[in-house]
Design a protein around this motif. Structure first.
Motif, PDB file in Angstrom:
ATOM      1  N   PHE A 112      -7.311 -19.320   2.359  1.00  0.00           N
ATOM      2  CA  PHE A 112      -7.796 -17.973   2.856  1.00  0.00           C
ATOM      3  C   PHE A 112      -7.643 -18.026   4.322  1.00  0.00           C
ATOM      4  CE2 PHE A 112     -10.509 -16.733  -0.570  1.00  0.00           C
ATOM      5  CZ  PHE A 112     -10.319 -15.478  -0.837  1.00  0.00           C
ATOM      6  N   ARG A 172       0.809  -1.144   0.196  1.00  0.00           N
ATOM      7  CA  ARG A 172       0.004  -0.079   0.109  1.00  0.00           C
ATOM      8  C   ARG A 172       1.034   1.151  -0.022  1.00  0.00           C
ATOM      9  NH1 ARG A 172      -5.309  -1.442   2.137  1.00  0.00           N
ATOM     10  NH2 ARG A 172      -4.905  -3.379   2.872  1.00  0.00           N
ATOM     11  N   GLU A 198      -8.555 -11.331  -4.977  1.00  0.00           N
ATOM     12  CA  GLU A 198      -9.498 -12.016  -4.477  1.00  0.00           C
ATOM     13  C   GLU A 198     -10.821 -11.059  -3.971  1.00  0.00           C
ATOM     14  OE1 GLU A 198      -6.879 -12.529  -2.919  1.00  0.00           O
ATOM     15  OE2 GLU A 198      -7.436 -11.101  -1.396  1.00  0.00           O
ATOM     16  N   LEU A 199     -10.276  -9.943  -3.422  1.00  0.00           N
ATOM     17  CA  LEU A 199     -11.241  -8.993  -2.915  1.00  0.00           C
ATOM     18  C   LEU A 199     -12.201  -8.324  -3.974  1.00  0.00           C
ATOM     19  CD1 LEU A 199     -12.817  -7.899  -0.280  1.00  0.00           C
ATOM     20  CD2 LEU A 199     -11.415  -5.683  -0.757  1.00  0.00           C
ATOM     21  N   ALA A 216      -2.091 -13.024   8.867  1.00  0.00           N
ATOM     22  CA  ALA A 216      -2.517 -11.402   9.061  1.00  0.00           C
ATOM     23  C   ALA A 216      -2.614 -11.196  10.684  1.00  0.00           C
ATOM     24  CB  ALA A 216      -3.461 -11.062   8.323  1.00  0.00           C
ATOM     25  N   ARG A 233     -12.788 -10.236   5.543  1.00  0.00           N
ATOM     26  CA  ARG A 233     -12.191 -10.127   6.747  1.00  0.00           C
ATOM     27  C   ARG A 233     -10.542  -9.981   6.488  1.00  0.00           C
ATOM     28  NH1 ARG A 233     -14.007 -15.271   9.963  1.00  0.00           N
ATOM     29  NH2 ARG A 233     -11.971 -15.246  10.795  1.00  0.00           N
ATOM     30  N   LEU A 234     -10.136 -10.504   5.538  1.00  0.00           N
ATOM     31  CA  LEU A 234      -8.781 -10.626   5.270  1.00  0.00           C
ATOM     32  C   LEU A 234      -8.487  -9.002   4.982  1.00  0.00           C
ATOM     33  CD1 LEU A 234      -6.573 -12.492   4.822  1.00  0.00           C
ATOM     34  CD2 LEU A 234      -6.944 -12.848   2.695  1.00  0.00           C
ATOM     35  N   GLU A 235      -9.362  -8.398   4.264  1.00  0.00           N
ATOM     36  CA  GLU A 235      -9.042  -7.005   3.759  1.00  0.00           C
ATOM     37  C   GLU A 235      -9.037  -6.292   4.737  1.00  0.00           C
ATOM     38  OE1 GLU A 235     -12.503  -4.907   2.399  1.00  0.00           O
ATOM     39  OE2 GLU A 235     -11.403  -3.395   1.107  1.00  0.00           O
ATOM     40  N   LEU A 244      -5.252 -15.451   6.794  1.00  0.00           N
ATOM     41  CA  LEU A 244      -6.056 -14.654   7.563  1.00  0.00           C
ATOM     42  C   LEU A 244      -5.462 -14.976   8.984  1.00  0.00           C
ATOM     43  CD1 LEU A 244      -8.346 -12.920   7.785  1.00  0.00           C
ATOM     44  CD2 LEU A 244      -9.891 -14.795   8.305  1.00  0.00           C
ATOM     45  N   PHE A 302     -14.308 -10.718  -5.493  1.00  0.00           N
ATOM     46  CA  PHE A 302     -15.762 -10.886  -5.045  1.00  0.00           C
ATOM     47  C   PHE A 302     -16.850  -9.957  -4.813  1.00  0.00           C
ATOM     48  CE2 PHE A 302     -13.189 -14.539  -3.201  1.00  0.00           C
ATOM     49  CZ  PHE A 302     -13.951 -15.625  -3.744  1.00  0.00           C
ATOM     50  N   ILE A 339       2.755  -5.515   2.342  1.00  0.00           N
ATOM     51  CA  ILE A 339       1.605  -6.353   2.838  1.00  0.00           C
ATOM     52  C   ILE A 339       2.105  -7.769   2.800  1.00  0.00           C
ATOM     53  CG2 ILE A 339      -0.936  -7.097   2.604  1.00  0.00           C
ATOM     54  CD1 ILE A 339      -0.781  -4.420   3.198  1.00  0.00           C
ATOM     55  N   PHE A 384     -14.428 -14.587   3.923  1.00  0.00           N
ATOM     56  CA  PHE A 384     -13.187 -14.480   3.956  1.00  0.00           C
ATOM     57  C   PHE A 384     -12.396 -13.331   3.628  1.00  0.00           C
ATOM     58  CE2 PHE A 384     -13.117 -19.187   4.983  1.00  0.00           C
ATOM     59  CZ  PHE A 384     -12.699 -18.846   6.150  1.00  0.00           C
ATOM     60  N   SER A 385     -12.805 -13.048   2.277  1.00  0.00           N
ATOM     61  CA  SER A 385     -12.149 -11.959   1.637  1.00  0.00           C
ATOM     62  C   SER A 385     -12.048 -10.536   2.357  1.00  0.00           C
ATOM     63  CB  SER A 385     -11.790 -11.963   0.220  1.00  0.00           C
ATOM     64  OG  SER A 385     -12.832 -11.009  -0.326  1.00  0.00           O
ATOM     65  N   ALA A 397      -8.367  -7.181   8.128  1.00  0.00           N
ATOM     66  CA  ALA A 397      -7.001  -7.138   8.542  1.00  0.00           C
ATOM     67  C   ALA A 397      -5.762  -6.641   8.142  1.00  0.00           C
ATOM     68  CB  ALA A 397      -6.798  -8.729   8.852  1.00  0.00           C
ATOM     69  N   GLU A 398      -5.865  -6.566   6.540  1.00  0.00           N
ATOM     70  CA  GLU A 398      -4.735  -5.853   5.985  1.00  0.00           C
ATOM     71  C   GLU A 398      -4.641  -4.380   5.909  1.00  0.00           C
ATOM     72  OE1 GLU A 398      -4.353  -7.885   2.219  1.00  0.00           O
ATOM     73  OE2 GLU A 398      -3.327  -9.584   3.049  1.00  0.00           O
ATOM     74  N   LYS A 399      -5.975  -3.865   6.176  1.00  0.00           N
ATOM     75  CA  LYS A 399      -6.024  -2.492   6.363  1.00  0.00           C
ATOM     76  C   LYS A 399      -5.415  -2.017   7.618  1.00  0.00           C
ATOM     77  CE  LYS A 399      -9.070  -0.162   3.340  1.00  0.00           C
ATOM     78  NZ  LYS A 399     -10.636  -0.432   2.886  1.00  0.00           N
ATOM     79  N   LEU A 400      -5.910  -3.014   8.774  1.00  0.00           N
ATOM     80  CA  LEU A 400      -5.459  -2.743  10.040  1.00  0.00           C
ATOM     81  C   LEU A 400      -4.093  -2.739  10.205  1.00  0.00           C
ATOM     82  CD1 LEU A 400      -6.198  -1.874  12.816  1.00  0.00           C
ATOM     83  CD2 LEU A 400      -6.472  -4.596  13.479  1.00  0.00           C
ATOM     84  N   ILE A 407      -0.884  -8.682  13.409  1.00  0.00           N
ATOM     85  CA  ILE A 407      -1.539  -7.832  14.021  1.00  0.00           C
ATOM     86  C   ILE A 407      -1.388  -7.885  15.592  1.00  0.00           C
ATOM     87  CG2 ILE A 407      -3.843  -6.687  14.679  1.00  0.00           C
ATOM     88  CD1 ILE A 407      -4.711  -7.399  11.945  1.00  0.00           C
TER      89      ILE A 407
END
Lengths: 232, 232
Positions: free
Chosen positions: A141, A73, A94-95, A148, B144-146, A145, A98, A83, B141-142, B148-151, A152
């Motif tokens: 996935f 990012r 994938e995001l 990740a 939640r992953l997004e 997760l 979807f 990332i 899932f995707s 998490a990655e943003k965080l 965190i």
DNA sequence: CGGACCATTGATTTAGATCAAGGTTAGTGG
DNA sequence: CCACTAACCTTGATCTAAATCAATGGTCCG
């Protein structure tokens, strides 16, 4: 974004190309492979070439076949935040696939890279015909997760020094050896761990002074006292 | 772990209970619902009761039907690190389900909570029969992953002050209003954002002094100058 | 060979953690 | 329903780890 589509390659070539799909898309009958071939296009990228960027929209799943892809990012301040790195078998996009929302990150090839590309329709159709595969994708996935969320925890509860030490131990575990080569520049490691290159340098020097690690060259590290690193 | 199984409840009761599955498990024919009923057990937890803890192994998917569940880790130093809050429709336990590895985090009911529980076999069978549902799970899932990655980006690239400000803006967006109630204690917010309760207190007081927000009571906040908060 | 990027080391600054001590709220039990 | 206790919140004073600024040396790639 300039994927060069080779829809006319032979099935044999595509099978070879799609070998990286195996970890995810296995349990396939030979006749089913043909369907993947038709569902997948290949794209080739040079070192440093951008695969997609923030703001782009593309309902496609990218699966790394060969090479290395950096996902990052850009923060407001222009700082690059790494990332993750994608190796063969990993997937991305994938995001966007979807939810249809545009990308909020960048994907750049770190070396000569080949990708397999799947559209949403292809994936839909494919999963309906091979439902077991979806479980493997979910597994992947859930692994990402987990990673990740671990990162965190690490970022929020541990001090920078501990994070760097933990990262070294993690690398050693991945390589199943006490000697290994850093997978990226110290600058990128700093970005990944939420610190600065200076601090990484300093801490590694400090660890070495304490006799916990041995640095050689600019990217090779040997763990000498794993226990000390883990118990900072 | 003491899920009280009610395998003999009526289908109607189970349908009501499983209403929270709808966001994920929809596209169902009435006759198919019966299969979910047989695949799902219900479990009830009191406020403060632990659903599972680090080290536990359980190949089960938990879906929140009613209530609120807190997911957190404990760091070496004993500090609690909040991973996320689960509201009705959210699920957890997927990693243990897929990989069979033990939990590395804790799940505790924050209030009277009811869960739907699915075993791996149930999910396998279910997905094979209803492949389209797997796409919805992947979507979740995707997402939640997004998140998490943003965080992660946020934690590594932004200062504490900016993180707190960004969190307020995010909450306002979620509520689609400038006035909202904090979803958890300041202590938990601090843990979530990787800081301390003191700092959260101070920063909010500071924001208020600057006329950017208005605090009332102990958990109600009104954004007055969203722009200022976003451009720290 | 040359230029750009990367790495190291030092000096300085500062944001936020920690320690400490009140005041407030909310959930408990009589 | 009220009182009590425990947890939460707030504000202040101090301290420290790591960021920043700065300058030099090293390394890779064209």
């Amino acid at each position: 974004m300039n994927p060069c589509n080779h829809h006319s390659v032979s099935i044999k070539e595509m099978q070879k190309l799609c070998v990286s799909l195996v970890p995810i898309f296995n349990h396939l009958q030979p006749t089913e492979m043909e369907k993947i071939v038709h569902a997948t296009r290949s794209a080739s990228y040079q070192r440093g070439e951008q695969i997609y960027g923030a703001g782009d929209t593309s309902a496609q799943l990218f699966i790394v076949h060969r090479g290395l892809v950096k996902i990052f990012r850009l923060s407001e301040s222009g700082r690059e935040q790494l990332i993750r790195l994608l190796e063969p078998g990993d997937f991305m996009g994938e995001l966007a696939l979807f939810s249809g929302s545009p990308f909020d990150h960048f994907a750049v090839a770190m070396e000569q890279t080949e990708l397999c590309v799947m559209t949403r329709e292809d994936l839909n159709a494919f999963i309906e015909q091979h439902p077991k595969i979806s479980l493997r994708i979910m597994e992947e996935f859930s692994r990402r997760l987990e990673r990740a969320e671990k990162l965190i925890s690490c970022l929020t509860s541990e001090a920078t020094e501990q994070r760097i030490a933990a990262y070294l131990v993690e690398l050693a575990d991945e390589h199943a050896a006490n000697s290994f080569t850093l997978p990226m520049s110290k600058k990128d490691i700093a970005s990944y761990l939420g610190t600065t290159p200076e601090t990484v340098s300093r801490k590694l020097a400090e660890f070495q002074e304490n006799g916990w690690i041995e640095q050689s060259g600019q990217r090779n590290i040997t763990l000498l006292d794993r226990y000390a690193l883990q118990n900072l």
